[in-house]
Design a protein around this motif. Structure first.
Motif, PDB file in Angstrom:
ATOM      1  N   ASP A  51       0.811  -1.218   0.000  1.00 28.43           N
ATOM      2  CA  ASP A  51       0.000   0.000   0.000  1.00 28.43           C
ATOM      3  C   ASP A  51       0.848   1.274   0.000  1.00 28.43           C
ATOM      4  N   GLY A  52       2.173   1.143  -0.141  1.00 27.47           N
ATOM      5  CA  GLY A  52       3.036   2.308  -0.273  1.00 27.47           C
ATOM      6  C   GLY A  52       3.717   2.765   1.000  1.00 27.47           C
ATOM      7  N   ASP A  53       3.321   2.233   2.161  1.00 27.05           N
ATOM      8  CA  ASP A  53       4.017   2.606   3.390  1.00 27.05           C
ATOM      9  C   ASP A  53       4.735   1.389   3.957  1.00 27.05           C
ATOM     10  N   LEU A  54       5.725   1.639   4.793  1.00 28.97           N
ATOM     11  CA  LEU A  54       6.543   0.551   5.311  1.00 28.97           C
ATOM     12  C   LEU A  54       5.913  -0.079   6.547  1.00 28.97           C
ATOM     13  N   ASP A  55       5.875  -1.399   6.541  1.00 31.79           N
ATOM     14  CA  ASP A  55       5.394  -2.178   7.667  1.00 31.79           C
ATOM     15  C   ASP A  55       6.605  -2.811   8.353  1.00 31.79           C
ATOM     16  N   ILE A  56       6.407  -3.373   9.527  1.00 30.64           N
ATOM     17  CA  ILE A  56       7.513  -3.954  10.284  1.00 30.64           C
ATOM     18  C   ILE A  56       7.216  -5.424  10.557  1.00 30.64           C
ATOM     19  N   ILE A  57       8.214  -6.260  10.338  1.00 31.45           N
ATOM     20  CA  ILE A  57       8.145  -7.659  10.749  1.00 31.45           C
ATOM     21  C   ILE A  57       9.260  -7.864  11.767  1.00 31.45           C
TER      22      ILE A  57
END
Length: 168
Positions: A51-57
């Motif tokens: 979706d264009g934003d950074l997620d965190i794993i």
């Protein structure tokens, strides 16, 4: 965005610091829903939901992986993947500068690297937040061999681009 792995069995919340327009950082783990008490020793940022934003794993010591989805969608972004058939394939050490805004007066720089921190990993790509800007005017790539390429082109925001340098 981790809390490390302490030698004791005491659990501490994750640490997350929010950039305040380049002036300071505020401790904001609770505000962003990242105040988990599992022992998290490593993490990576990526756009897992595209979706264009950074997620965190995050990887936890005693449990499963944790996925923290960033649902901020009002701003634009752009991502570049570099492939190099002349130097190293995934362009580790390459630098990308983007120019955008009125007459290209705004710029950002990213270096392709894989080491994000202790036990952590960064994907070999460059992600740029663009606020409300809808495109960038040009990019300058400094390849791992030292040569540079300038591409003057209107790259639309909210897309991922793959740029390949072929052998001469």
């Amino acid at each position: 965005m981790t809390n490390g792995v302490p030698i004791t069995q005491e659990f501490a919340p994750n640490n997350f610091f929010h950039n305040q327009k380049g002036q300071a950082f505020n401790s904001s783990a609770e505000e962003f829903g990242l105040d988990d008490y599992d022992h998290s020793s490593s993490y990576t940022y990526l756009d897992i939901d595209r979706d264009g934003d950074l997620d965190i794993i995050a990887n936890t010591l005693y449990g499963s992986f944790k996925v923290y989805t960033n649902n901020e969608s009002k701003n634009n972004s752009i991502t570049f993947k570099l492939r190099d058939k002349e130097g190293n394939r995934f362009c580790l050490g390459c630098r990308i500068i983007i120019l955008y805004g009125k007459n290209g007066e705004k710029h950002q720089v990213r270096e392709i690297k894989t080491g994000g921190g202790f036990h952590s990993y960064d994907a070999p790509l460059a992600h740029f937040g663009l606020e409300t800007y809808e495109n960038i005017q040009s990019i300058k790539i400094t390849w791992s061999t030292g040569e540079t390429s300038v591409i003057k082109h209107s790259f639309l925001a909210n897309h991922e681009y793959i740029i390949t340098r072929n052998k001469k």
